[in-house]
Scaffold this motif. Structure first.
Motif, PDB file in Angstrom:
ATOM      1  N   TYR A  46       5.296   1.517   7.199  1.00 30.93           N
ATOM      2  CA  TYR A  46       6.588   2.191   7.365  1.00 30.93           C
ATOM      3  C   TYR A  46       6.499   3.653   6.979  1.00 30.93           C
ATOM      4  O   TYR A  46       5.858   3.990   5.992  1.00 30.93           O
ATOM      5  CB  TYR A  46       7.640   1.522   6.471  1.00 30.93           C
ATOM      6  CG  TYR A  46       7.931   0.089   6.867  1.00 30.93           C
ATOM      7  CD1 TYR A  46       9.019  -0.205   7.681  1.00 30.93           C
ATOM      8  CD2 TYR A  46       7.106  -0.955   6.443  1.00 30.93           C
ATOM      9  CE1 TYR A  46       9.289  -1.517   8.059  1.00 30.93           C
ATOM     10  CE2 TYR A  46       7.369  -2.271   6.816  1.00 30.93           C
ATOM     11  CZ  TYR A  46       8.460  -2.549   7.617  1.00 30.93           C
ATOM     12  OH  TYR A  46       8.714  -3.834   7.994  1.00 30.93           O
ATOM     13  N   GLU A  47       7.191   4.508   7.736  1.00 29.72           N
ATOM     14  CA  GLU A  47       7.290   5.908   7.341  1.00 29.72           C
ATOM     15  C   GLU A  47       8.481   6.592   8.000  1.00 29.72           C
ATOM     16  O   GLU A  47       9.163   5.996   8.826  1.00 29.72           O
ATOM     17  CB  GLU A  47       5.994   6.663   7.654  1.00 29.72           C
ATOM     18  CG  GLU A  47       5.690   6.799   9.119  1.00 29.72           C
ATOM     19  CD  GLU A  47       4.475   7.707   9.350  1.00 29.72           C
ATOM     20  OE1 GLU A  47       4.385   8.755   8.697  1.00 29.72           O
ATOM     21  OE2 GLU A  47       3.636   7.351  10.166  1.00 29.72           O
ATOM     22  N   ALA A  48       8.737   7.831   7.598  1.00 27.67           N
ATOM     23  CA  ALA A  48       9.759   8.629   8.262  1.00 27.67           C
ATOM     24  C   ALA A  48       9.136   9.202   9.529  1.00 27.67           C
ATOM     25  O   ALA A  48       7.936   9.422   9.575  1.00 27.67           O
ATOM     26  CB  ALA A  48      10.227   9.747   7.339  1.00 27.67           C
ATOM     27  N   VAL A  71       0.861  -1.179   0.000  1.00 30.45           N
ATOM     28  CA  VAL A  71       0.000   0.000   0.000  1.00 30.45           C
ATOM     29  C   VAL A  71       0.897   1.229   0.000  1.00 30.45           C
ATOM     30  O   VAL A  71       1.750   1.376   0.874  1.00 30.45           O
ATOM     31  CB  VAL A  71      -0.910   0.020   1.245  1.00 30.45           C
ATOM     32  CG1 VAL A  71      -1.820   1.234   1.218  1.00 30.45           C
ATOM     33  CG2 VAL A  71      -1.710  -1.268   1.333  1.00 30.45           C
ATOM     34  N   GLU A  72       0.706   2.078  -1.000  1.00 31.51           N
ATOM     35  CA  GLU A  72       1.509   3.300  -1.107  1.00 31.51           C
ATOM     36  C   GLU A  72       0.643   4.492  -0.731  1.00 31.51           C
ATOM     37  O   GLU A  72      -0.381   4.722  -1.363  1.00 31.51           O
ATOM     38  CB  GLU A  72       2.024   3.443  -2.543  1.00 31.51           C
ATOM     39  CG  GLU A  72       2.726   4.766  -2.781  1.00 31.51           C
ATOM     40  CD  GLU A  72       3.122   4.986  -4.245  1.00 31.51           C
ATOM     41  OE1 GLU A  72       2.992   4.046  -5.064  1.00 31.51           O
ATOM     42  OE2 GLU A  72       3.540   6.110  -4.547  1.00 31.51           O
ATOM     43  N   MET A  73       1.069   5.234   0.307  1.00 34.93           N
ATOM     44  CA  MET A  73       0.298   6.388   0.752  1.00 34.93           C
ATOM     45  C   MET A  73       1.100   7.659   0.526  1.00 34.93           C
ATOM     46  O   MET A  73       2.068   7.926   1.240  1.00 34.93           O
ATOM     47  CB  MET A  73      -0.050   6.230   2.245  1.00 34.93           C
ATOM     48  CG  MET A  73      -1.078   5.141   2.490  1.00 34.93           C
ATOM     49  SD  MET A  73      -1.115   4.608   4.219  1.00 34.93           S
ATOM     50  CE  MET A  73       0.081   3.279   4.160  1.00 34.93           C
ATOM     51  N   GLY A 110      -1.126  -6.288   4.260  1.00 32.84           N
ATOM     52  CA  GLY A 110      -0.089  -6.601   5.245  1.00 32.84           C
ATOM     53  C   GLY A 110       1.076  -5.640   5.317  1.00 32.84           C
ATOM     54  O   GLY A 110       1.755  -5.571   6.340  1.00 32.84           O
ATOM     55  N   VAL A 111       1.326  -4.872   4.240  1.00 37.51           N
ATOM     56  CA  VAL A 111       2.471  -3.951   4.237  1.00 37.51           C
ATOM     57  C   VAL A 111       2.090  -2.629   3.576  1.00 37.51           C
ATOM     58  O   VAL A 111       1.471  -2.626   2.502  1.00 37.51           O
ATOM     59  CB  VAL A 111       3.675  -4.526   3.438  1.00 37.51           C
ATOM     60  CG1 VAL A 111       4.901  -3.628   3.617  1.00 37.51           C
ATOM     61  CG2 VAL A 111       4.002  -5.941   3.857  1.00 37.51           C
ATOM     62  N   THR A 144       2.213  -1.391  -6.460  1.00 36.95           N
ATOM     63  CA  THR A 144       1.614  -0.751  -5.281  1.00 36.95           C
ATOM     64  C   THR A 144       0.128  -0.491  -5.507  1.00 36.95           C
ATOM     65  O   THR A 144      -0.326  -0.334  -6.632  1.00 36.95           O
ATOM     66  CB  THR A 144       2.276   0.617  -4.939  1.00 36.95           C
ATOM     67  OG1 THR A 144       1.893   1.580  -5.914  1.00 36.95           O
ATOM     68  CG2 THR A 144       3.784   0.513  -4.852  1.00 36.95           C
ATOM     69  N   GLU A 145      -0.589  -0.438  -4.391  1.00 35.96           N
ATOM     70  CA  GLU A 145      -1.962   0.061  -4.427  1.00 35.96           C
ATOM     71  C   GLU A 145      -1.864   1.485  -3.907  1.00 35.96           C
ATOM     72  O   GLU A 145      -1.505   1.695  -2.744  1.00 35.96           O
ATOM     73  CB  GLU A 145      -2.833  -0.824  -3.517  1.00 35.96           C
ATOM     74  CG  GLU A 145      -4.269  -0.908  -3.970  1.00 35.96           C
ATOM     75  CD  GLU A 145      -5.067  -1.921  -3.164  1.00 35.96           C
ATOM     76  OE1 GLU A 145      -4.910  -3.144  -3.362  1.00 35.96           O
ATOM     77  OE2 GLU A 145      -5.854  -1.472  -2.305  1.00 35.96           O
ATOM     78  N   TYR A 146      -2.139   2.465  -4.769  1.00 32.76           N
ATOM     79  CA  TYR A 146      -1.837   3.863  -4.467  1.00 32.76           C
ATOM     80  C   TYR A 146      -3.013   4.584  -3.789  1.00 32.76           C
ATOM     81  O   TYR A 146      -4.145   4.528  -4.271  1.00 32.76           O
ATOM     82  CB  TYR A 146      -1.477   4.586  -5.767  1.00 32.76           C
ATOM     83  CG  TYR A 146      -1.141   6.048  -5.609  1.00 32.76           C
ATOM     84  CD1 TYR A 146       0.146   6.455  -5.277  1.00 32.76           C
ATOM     85  CD2 TYR A 146      -2.116   7.032  -5.806  1.00 32.76           C
ATOM     86  CE1 TYR A 146       0.466   7.807  -5.147  1.00 32.76           C
ATOM     87  CE2 TYR A 146      -1.814   8.385  -5.681  1.00 32.76           C
ATOM     88  CZ  TYR A 146      -0.519   8.764  -5.348  1.00 32.76           C
ATOM     89  OH  TYR A 146      -0.218  10.101  -5.221  1.00 32.76           O
TER      90      TYR A 146
END
Ligand code: NAP
Ligand code: MG
Length: 403
Positions: free
Chosen positions: A302-304, A11-13, A68-69, A39-41
């Motif tokens: 995950y992110e900054a 998953v891309e956010m 899951g990710v 990715t799923e955007y």
């Protein structure tokens, strides 16, 4: 060269401001040339959140549950100024808060360590990961100012209307009082997230509170973690060669400062708030902190740890050259790709995540870095790269590693 295949999507956010600019550069220069990106955007940029009544944030969180990710760009949490700036329909909630609530997850923050950016604490050689329990305690407390003499009690009324009482204090003059709570369910989720993440990263887990003074409240945290550990994780920990240990919070603070690092420090809500800023600062730079949200059923986002770097974005809009550090955002991508690879048994993808991280660290260690790092490095004559130059320098290192 053939691109690395991805079996399942992540998953891309996407997000806001300067980090949105970096997001595209990272994809164009460091990912798409090497990986057949699957990715799923979801666009979590503020305009799209406003347009969809924030439904897009909820959809993205549900997608992380399903796939899951996920990997997320920094996003604006609106305040009054942002409502005006973006002409918002509403002061939408923090996307991170919304996603955390849907996934019921715990956030783990860890610094990225490179030679030349030394921690202020000389003994720290490995990252210290902070896990903050993000529900209740003082953040959901009720408070009162006590105007003068009188009795103050805690009253619990059960479903049948039966009361139990505990005296807080017989006031003989003005004072203050606070009532706070937590839920066994939330503490249990926290415990599972921490034990799973420790196994996942093969690091010891520490948990500390003040159970000698808080014999029911803090002691319940201690008991729940211990019970879940003994029943469900002890064997796995022993097999993995890692340990779980509980100590008093004041003892933990002293041990942390004298330690080498390389473990997870699980904290109650307030301790985590305070200690994560202390640890981040002591490791050198907010732009080098990664963050991962782990749910009790094993989903990862995950992110900054930093925000959208608004000041740099305004400079960028004015046409000025920026030197914004993309390292934590790059590591968010590498973390997500590695986890996807692990879940799918895709060793090529896992290897690429390693190469991406090494290329990033090598770039800095060879003296090319963004301005924020150049200001604090112990290296002589660092080369200050612009936002894009820095990413392009990393690309050169990836190409070298792959050829
Ligand atoms: P910020 O974006 O973290 O930036 C604060 C300052 O830290 C920057 O002005 C910059 O200092 C330095 N900095 C942070 N990241 C950097 C990077 N990658 N490279 C170089 N320098 C960096 O915090 P903010 O300005 O307080 O917040 C901006 C927006 O981000 C807000 O709307 C907030 O809601 C949002 N936010 C989002 C998240 C998230 O999505 N996880 C987290 C925190 C904040 P200099 O200006 O001195 O160069
Ligand atoms: Mg804080």
């Amino acid at each position: 060269m053939e691109k690395i295949k991805m079996i399942n999507p992540i998953v891309e956010m996407d997000g806001d401001e300067m980090t949105r600019i970096l997001w595209k550069m990272i994809k164009d220069e460091l990912l798409i040339p090497f990986v057949d990106l699957n990715t799923e955007y979801y666009d979590l940029g503020l305009e799209k959140r406003d347009e969809t009544g924030d439904q897009i944030t909820k959809d993205a969180a549900e997608a992380v549950k399903r796939l899951g990710v996920g990997v997320k760009c920094a996003t604006i949490t609106p305040n009054a100024a942002r409502v005006e700036e973006y002409n918002l329909k509403e002061m939408w909630k923090s996307p991170n808060g919304t996603i955390r609530a849907i996934l019921d997850g715990t956030v783990f923050r860890a610094p990225i360590i490179v030679k030349g950016i030394e921690p202020y604490v000389k003994s720290w050689k490995k990252p210290i990961t902070i896990a903050r329990h993000a529900y209740g305690d003082v953040y959901k407390a009720s408070e009162m100012k006590i105007p003068g003499p009188g009795k103050c009690e805690i009253v619990y009324t059960d479903a049948q209307g039966r009361e139990s009482r505990e005296l807080i204090h017989e006031f003989d003059g003005p004072g203050i009082v606070q009532g706070m709570h937590n839920l066994n369910r939330s503490i249990e989720s926290f415990a599972h997230c921490c034990f799973k993440y420790a196994l996942d990263t093969k690091q010891d887990l520490w948990f500390a509170s003040k159970d000698t003074i808080s014999k029911k409240y803090d002691h319940t945290f201690k008991d729940i973690l211990q019970e879940i550990y003994d029943n469900e994780y002890r064997e796995q920990f022993e097999d993995a060669g890692i340990t779980y240990f509980y100590t008093l919070i004041d003892d933990a603070v002293a041990r942390v400062v004298k330690s080498e690092g390389g473990y997870i420090w699980a904290c109650k809500n307030y301790d985590g708030d305070v200690m994560s800023d202390m640890v981040a600062t002591a490791f050198g730079s907010l732009a080098m902190m990664t963050s991962v949200l782990v749910s009790p059923d094993g989903c990862y986002e995950y992110e900054a740890a930093h925000g959208t770097v608004q000041r740099h974005y305004y400079n960028h809009l004015k046409g000025e050259k920026t030197s914004t550090n993309s390292v934590a955002t790059i590591f968010a991508w590498s973390g997500a790709l590695r986890k996807r690879g692990e879940m799918d048994g895709n060793s090529e993808l896992m290897k690429f995540a390693d190469i991406l991280e090494k290329a990033t660290i090598d770039t800095i260690e060879s003296g090319t870095m963004t301005k924020d790092l150049a200001l604090i490095t112990s290296m002589k004559n660092p080369v200050i790269a612009g936002s894009e130059e820095f990413i392009k320098a990393i690309r050169v290192n990836i190409e070298k590693a792959l050829s």
